[in-house]
Design a protein around this motif. Sequence first.
Motif, PDB file in Angstrom:
ATOM      1  N   LEU A   6     -24.008  12.091 -46.022  1.00 39.43           N
ATOM      2  CA  LEU A   6     -25.036  13.059 -45.630  1.00 39.43           C
ATOM      3  C   LEU A   6     -25.787  13.578 -46.856  1.00 39.43           C
ATOM      4  N   ALA A  64     -29.689  10.679 -40.761  1.00 36.93           N
ATOM      5  CA  ALA A  64     -28.368  10.217 -40.302  1.00 36.93           C
ATOM      6  C   ALA A  64     -28.517   9.742 -38.864  1.00 36.93           C
ATOM      7  N   ILE A  98     -20.122  15.613 -36.957  1.00 35.94           N
ATOM      8  CA  ILE A  98     -21.140  16.354 -37.715  1.00 35.94           C
ATOM      9  C   ILE A  98     -21.435  17.650 -36.984  1.00 35.94           C
ATOM     10  N   LEU A 120     -23.652  20.596 -42.004  1.00 28.69           N
ATOM     11  CA  LEU A 120     -25.062  20.406 -42.392  1.00 28.69           C
ATOM     12  C   LEU A 120     -25.574  21.574 -43.236  1.00 28.69           C
ATOM     13  N   ILE A 170     -31.498  14.188 -37.880  1.00 26.25           N
ATOM     14  CA  ILE A 170     -30.343  13.665 -37.138  1.00 26.25           C
ATOM     15  C   ILE A 170     -30.834  12.844 -35.949  1.00 26.25           C
TER      16      ILE A 170
END
Length: 311
Positions: free
Chosen positions: A214, A220, A247, A252, A261
């Motif tokens: 990340l 991602a 996640i 994040l 995302i």
Amino acid sequence: MSKLSDKHLLGIKNLTRADIDLIFQTADNFKDVINRPIKKVPSLRDITIANIFFENSTRTRLSFELAEKRLSADVVNFSSSSSSVKKGETLLDTVNNILAMKVDMVVMRHGSPGAPHFLAKHIDANIVNAGDGTHEHPTQALLDTYSIRERLGTVEGKKVAIIGDILHSRVAMSNIFALQKMGAEVMVCGPNTLLPKHIDELGLQVELDVRKALEWCDVANVLRIQLERQQIKYFPSLREYALYYGINKQLLDSLSKQITIMHPGPINRGVELSSDVADSEHAIILDQVENGVAVRMAVLYLLAGIGDITN
Ligand code: CP
């Protein structure tokens, strides 16, 4: 008139960058069309398309059907679970019977890798692969890459991490090919057990630590854990997978930057993505779905190779 380099869309591997650019430019036009009060053009009014699905689907099936109807094609839908496949009819006999009813194009999802390639060798109609086992899902990769281009302005030079169950994912393989052709840097990240043995041969970065992936990426693309394809245990439990590879907002927020995302759906909420991430402003998951209709319109239109976009 501009055309694709093949009469079928079986995978991304054999597409050229020029093919993908042409699909994206055509999808831009169709995106304008589907945002108009009258969302329909008559481009495929003389074309009949059969959607034949041997595996479950929500997004791909509805998106293709909508794309076909927006192009004014005649549409027939076939689902193996309610068909004579259950009585032992073969794939080729099934499709030849559908084609005998004067069908021009076949959109097919099948659990066996290579099933659409087999069909393409035996029938004249255009074939579009809507997902074949763990092999490829080309229109998903096209809509994913198109959505990155839309959000970030370009795909060239962007860093995209594909995270999760790479081993069982046709979305991963098609995305890797599409992103590389469009000039992105690609990383795959997941537990060792969910990475294909020969992943090193694809010219990718490989990362086992999701935080490092990340920190590295601009985007991602988080994949579903495909329990239906896992005959053995690849990780101890979903809870442990979520702990190490899930996640969430806390993860994040702890990064030094914001990233986009993505997820192809369906999401296992609380496993790959927490709900606060899936529903956040940084997630473009529903943009992917919206773009899927325009991208599939572009693919069908270009494969049909007829007419003008606006009439
Ligand atoms: N992304 C995708 O292929 O979803 P469906 O299985 O619902 O079609």
